[in-house]
Design a protein around this motif. Structure first.
Motif, PDB file in Angstrom:
ATOM      1  N   PRO A 175      -5.388   3.590   4.361  1.00  0.00           N
ATOM      2  CA  PRO A 175      -6.796   3.890   4.661  1.00  0.00           C
ATOM      3  C   PRO A 175      -7.725   2.684   4.588  1.00  0.00           C
ATOM      4  O   PRO A 175      -8.841   2.740   5.109  1.00  0.00           O
ATOM      5  N   LEU A 176      -7.290   1.594   3.956  1.00  0.00           N
ATOM      6  CA  LEU A 176      -8.204   0.460   3.763  1.00  0.00           C
ATOM      7  C   LEU A 176      -7.868  -0.728   4.656  1.00  0.00           C
ATOM      8  O   LEU A 176      -8.487  -1.792   4.528  1.00  0.00           O
ATOM      9  N   ARG A 204     -12.642  -3.609   0.442  1.00  0.00           N
ATOM     10  CA  ARG A 204     -11.376  -3.000   0.030  1.00  0.00           C
ATOM     11  C   ARG A 204     -11.325  -2.822  -1.475  1.00  0.00           C
ATOM     12  O   ARG A 204     -10.894  -1.786  -1.982  1.00  0.00           O
ATOM     13  N   VAL A 205     -11.761  -3.842  -2.208  1.00  0.00           N
ATOM     14  CA  VAL A 205     -11.750  -3.767  -3.671  1.00  0.00           C
ATOM     15  C   VAL A 205     -12.669  -2.658  -4.145  1.00  0.00           C
ATOM     16  O   VAL A 205     -12.317  -1.861  -5.036  1.00  0.00           O
ATOM     17  N   LYS A 206     -13.869  -2.567  -3.572  1.00  0.00           N
ATOM     18  CA  LYS A 206     -14.825  -1.525  -3.966  1.00  0.00           C
ATOM     19  C   LYS A 206     -14.279  -0.135  -3.647  1.00  0.00           C
ATOM     20  O   LYS A 206     -14.384   0.801  -4.452  1.00  0.00           O
ATOM     21  N   THR A 207     -13.664   0.025  -2.467  1.00  0.00           N
ATOM     22  CA  THR A 207     -13.147   1.330  -2.068  1.00  0.00           C
ATOM     23  C   THR A 207     -11.947   1.735  -2.917  1.00  0.00           C
ATOM     24  O   THR A 207     -11.751   2.918  -3.199  1.00  0.00           O
ATOM     25  N   ARG A 208     -11.138   0.762  -3.343  1.00  0.00           N
ATOM     26  CA  ARG A 208     -10.036   1.070  -4.266  1.00  0.00           C
ATOM     27  C   ARG A 208     -10.580   1.700  -5.542  1.00  0.00           C
ATOM     28  O   ARG A 208     -10.026   2.685  -6.051  1.00  0.00           O
ATOM     29  N   GLN A 209     -11.662   1.155  -6.049  1.00  0.00           N
ATOM     30  CA  GLN A 209     -12.279   1.710  -7.261  1.00  0.00           C
ATOM     31  C   GLN A 209     -12.781   3.137  -7.010  1.00  0.00           C
ATOM     32  O   GLN A 209     -12.631   4.015  -7.870  1.00  0.00           O
ATOM     33  N   ASP A 210     -13.356   3.365  -5.824  1.00  0.00           N
ATOM     34  CA  ASP A 210     -13.842   4.704  -5.479  1.00  0.00           C
ATOM     35  C   ASP A 210     -12.687   5.706  -5.408  1.00  0.00           C
ATOM     36  O   ASP A 210     -12.818   6.857  -5.846  1.00  0.00           O
ATOM     37  N   ILE A 211     -11.556   5.276  -4.843  1.00  0.00           N
ATOM     38  CA  ILE A 211     -10.395   6.170  -4.744  1.00  0.00           C
ATOM     39  C   ILE A 211      -9.859   6.520  -6.124  1.00  0.00           C
ATOM     40  O   ILE A 211      -9.492   7.668  -6.398  1.00  0.00           O
ATOM     41  N   ILE A 212      -9.815   5.533  -7.016  1.00  0.00           N
ATOM     42  CA  ILE A 212      -9.361   5.794  -8.388  1.00  0.00           C
ATOM     43  C   ILE A 212     -10.281   6.791  -9.085  1.00  0.00           C
ATOM     44  O   ILE A 212      -9.827   7.740  -9.732  1.00  0.00           O
ATOM     45  N   ASP A 213     -11.599   6.595  -8.930  1.00  0.00           N
ATOM     46  CA  ASP A 213     -12.564   7.524  -9.549  1.00  0.00           C
ATOM     47  C   ASP A 213     -12.412   8.936  -8.979  1.00  0.00           C
ATOM     48  O   ASP A 213     -12.451   9.927  -9.722  1.00  0.00           O
ATOM     49  N   HIS A 230       1.286  -1.353   2.947  1.00  0.00           N
ATOM     50  CA  HIS A 230       2.138  -2.541   2.972  1.00  0.00           C
ATOM     51  C   HIS A 230       1.572  -3.633   2.070  1.00  0.00           C
ATOM     52  O   HIS A 230       2.154  -4.713   1.960  1.00  0.00           O
ATOM     53  N   ASP A 231       0.451  -3.363   1.432  1.00  0.00           N
ATOM     54  CA  ASP A 231      -0.227  -4.329   0.579  1.00  0.00           C
ATOM     55  C   ASP A 231       0.185  -4.069  -0.869  1.00  0.00           C
ATOM     56  O   ASP A 231      -0.225  -3.086  -1.477  1.00  0.00           O
ATOM     57  N   GLN A 232       1.011  -4.968  -1.411  1.00  0.00           N
ATOM     58  CA  GLN A 232       1.503  -4.742  -2.770  1.00  0.00           C
ATOM     59  C   GLN A 232       0.377  -4.791  -3.801  1.00  0.00           C
ATOM     60  O   GLN A 232       0.448  -4.136  -4.839  1.00  0.00           O
ATOM     61  N   ALA A 233      -0.692  -5.539  -3.515  1.00  0.00           N
ATOM     62  CA  ALA A 233      -1.827  -5.595  -4.446  1.00  0.00           C
ATOM     63  C   ALA A 233      -2.495  -4.222  -4.543  1.00  0.00           C
ATOM     64  O   ALA A 233      -2.890  -3.789  -5.633  1.00  0.00           O
ATOM     65  N   GLU A 234      -2.620  -3.530  -3.399  1.00  0.00           N
ATOM     66  CA  GLU A 234      -3.163  -2.177  -3.415  1.00  0.00           C
ATOM     67  C   GLU A 234      -2.272  -1.244  -4.224  1.00  0.00           C
ATOM     68  O   GLU A 234      -2.749  -0.431  -5.016  1.00  0.00           O
ATOM     69  N   ALA A 235      -0.974  -1.345  -3.994  1.00  0.00           N
ATOM     70  CA  ALA A 235      -0.035  -0.481  -4.707  1.00  0.00           C
ATOM     71  C   ALA A 235      -0.122  -0.711  -6.211  1.00  0.00           C
ATOM     72  O   ALA A 235      -0.166   0.246  -6.999  1.00  0.00           O
ATOM     73  N   ALA A 239      -1.591   2.669  -8.123  1.00  0.00           N
ATOM     74  CA  ALA A 239      -0.519   3.631  -8.394  1.00  0.00           C
ATOM     75  C   ALA A 239      -0.212   3.828  -9.876  1.00  0.00           C
ATOM     76  O   ALA A 239      -0.277   2.899 -10.671  1.00  0.00           O
ATOM     77  N   ASP A 240       0.145   5.083 -10.192  1.00  0.00           N
ATOM     78  CA  ASP A 240       0.813   5.378 -11.457  1.00  0.00           C
ATOM     79  C   ASP A 240       2.311   5.160 -11.293  1.00  0.00           C
ATOM     80  O   ASP A 240       2.996   4.756 -12.228  1.00  0.00           O
ATOM     81  N   LYS A 241       2.802   5.451 -10.088  1.00  0.00           N
ATOM     82  CA  LYS A 241       4.208   5.258  -9.754  1.00  0.00           C
ATOM     83  C   LYS A 241       4.303   4.705  -8.347  1.00  0.00           C
ATOM     84  O   LYS A 241       3.641   5.184  -7.430  1.00  0.00           O
ATOM     85  N   ILE A 242       5.131   3.680  -8.188  1.00  0.00           N
ATOM     86  CA  ILE A 242       5.323   3.041  -6.887  1.00  0.00           C
ATOM     87  C   ILE A 242       6.750   3.308  -6.414  1.00  0.00           C
ATOM     88  O   ILE A 242       7.698   3.226  -7.189  1.00  0.00           O
ATOM     89  N   ILE A 243       6.891   3.631  -5.129  1.00  0.00           N
ATOM     90  CA  ILE A 243       8.204   3.733  -4.497  1.00  0.00           C
ATOM     91  C   ILE A 243       8.280   2.628  -3.449  1.00  0.00           C
ATOM     92  O   ILE A 243       7.521   2.634  -2.478  1.00  0.00           O
ATOM     93  N   VAL A 244       9.166   1.659  -3.659  1.00  0.00           N
ATOM     94  CA  VAL A 244       9.327   0.540  -2.727  1.00  0.00           C
ATOM     95  C   VAL A 244      10.438   0.896  -1.748  1.00  0.00           C
ATOM     96  O   VAL A 244      11.567   1.212  -2.151  1.00  0.00           O
TER      97      VAL A 244
END
Length: 226
Positions: free
Chosen positions: A13-14, A22-31, A45-50, A54-59
């Motif tokens: 989505p980002l 992107r950083v601001k929207t990541r915070q909004d998604i977490i909230d 595909h962005d490992q920094a986003e993952a 994430a609480d759990k990541i599936i690679v």
């Protein structure tokens, strides 16, 4: 959200947002996730986003699950070299070479004695091609004074050509070349003087080395501390 679904699916989505947004929207998604408590499957595909979300990541690679776990699990304990390279920014440094029955790891014309690092029962009976990996922040450059001293037994020590440095404020990234491979060292300090085109000696503690089978890419749990 109005329909109160059992699960949300977010497919990159980002990806079209600029870096700051992107950083601001990541915070909004977490909230939002904390408020709703709804299971969310987030594809990226962005490992920094993952790592951030994430609480759990599936690679996955080519539709196959390579490893799953918490961000810390995947970063500290990668089971495959694909996971080791994908998780982490900068990526894990990798040397490719050959490990013989005497636990000597040969890269090009240089040989390293790894007998103090690898359990005897896991040393191959025949010479085997392997990868040795280490995280950028686990490298420690030696000072000129330290280079003239005998180094502690068991340290993985090698020389590298420093090409340039990036001062990032809280840390400095050194971009180097060793054994015809580009590697990165991350330091928690600023480099004094000109950082360009000089040779430095780096060392890595044995507990910070990772071993992978060169044929399968699978982690070799040869490190005594892993």
């Amino acid at each position: 959200m109005v329909r109160d679904p059992e699960i949300f699916l977010m497919d990159e989505p980002l990806s079209n947002l600029d870096a700051k947004l992107r950083v601001k929207t990541r915070q909004d998604i977490i909230d939002l996730h904390r408020q709703l408590g709804t299971v969310t499957l987030y594809v990226t595909h962005d490992q920094a986003e993952a790592m951030a979300l994430a609480d759990k990541i599936i690679v996955m690679r080519d539709g196959i699950i390579m490893q799953s776990g918490s961000p810390a699990d995947l970063y500290d304990d990668p089971h495959h070299i694909f996971v080791a390279r994908f998780i982490g920014s900068p990526s894990m440094n990798i040397f490719r070479g050959f490990l013989d029955p005497e636990a000597h790891f040969k890269v090009g014309e240089t040989s390293y004695d790894l007998s103090a690092l690898i359990a005897k029962e896991l040393i191959p009976k025949e010479t085997q091609e392997i990868f040795v990996g280490f995280r950028p922040e686990k490298t420690s450059p030696l000072t000129p004074a330290e280079e003239g001293q005998e180094q502690p037994h068991g340290k993985f020590t090698f020389k590298a050509q420093l090409h340039y440095a990036e001062y990032m404020g809280a840390y400095t990234l050194l971009y180097l070349e060793a054994h015809e491979r580009s590697i990165v060292s991350q330091l928690e300090r600023k480099i004094k003087g000109s950082p360009h085109d000089r040779q430095v000696t780096l060392q890595v503690a044995p507990e910070d080395l990772y071993f992978f089978d060169a044929e399968t890419g699978q982690r070799m749990y040869a490190n005594k501390d892993h």
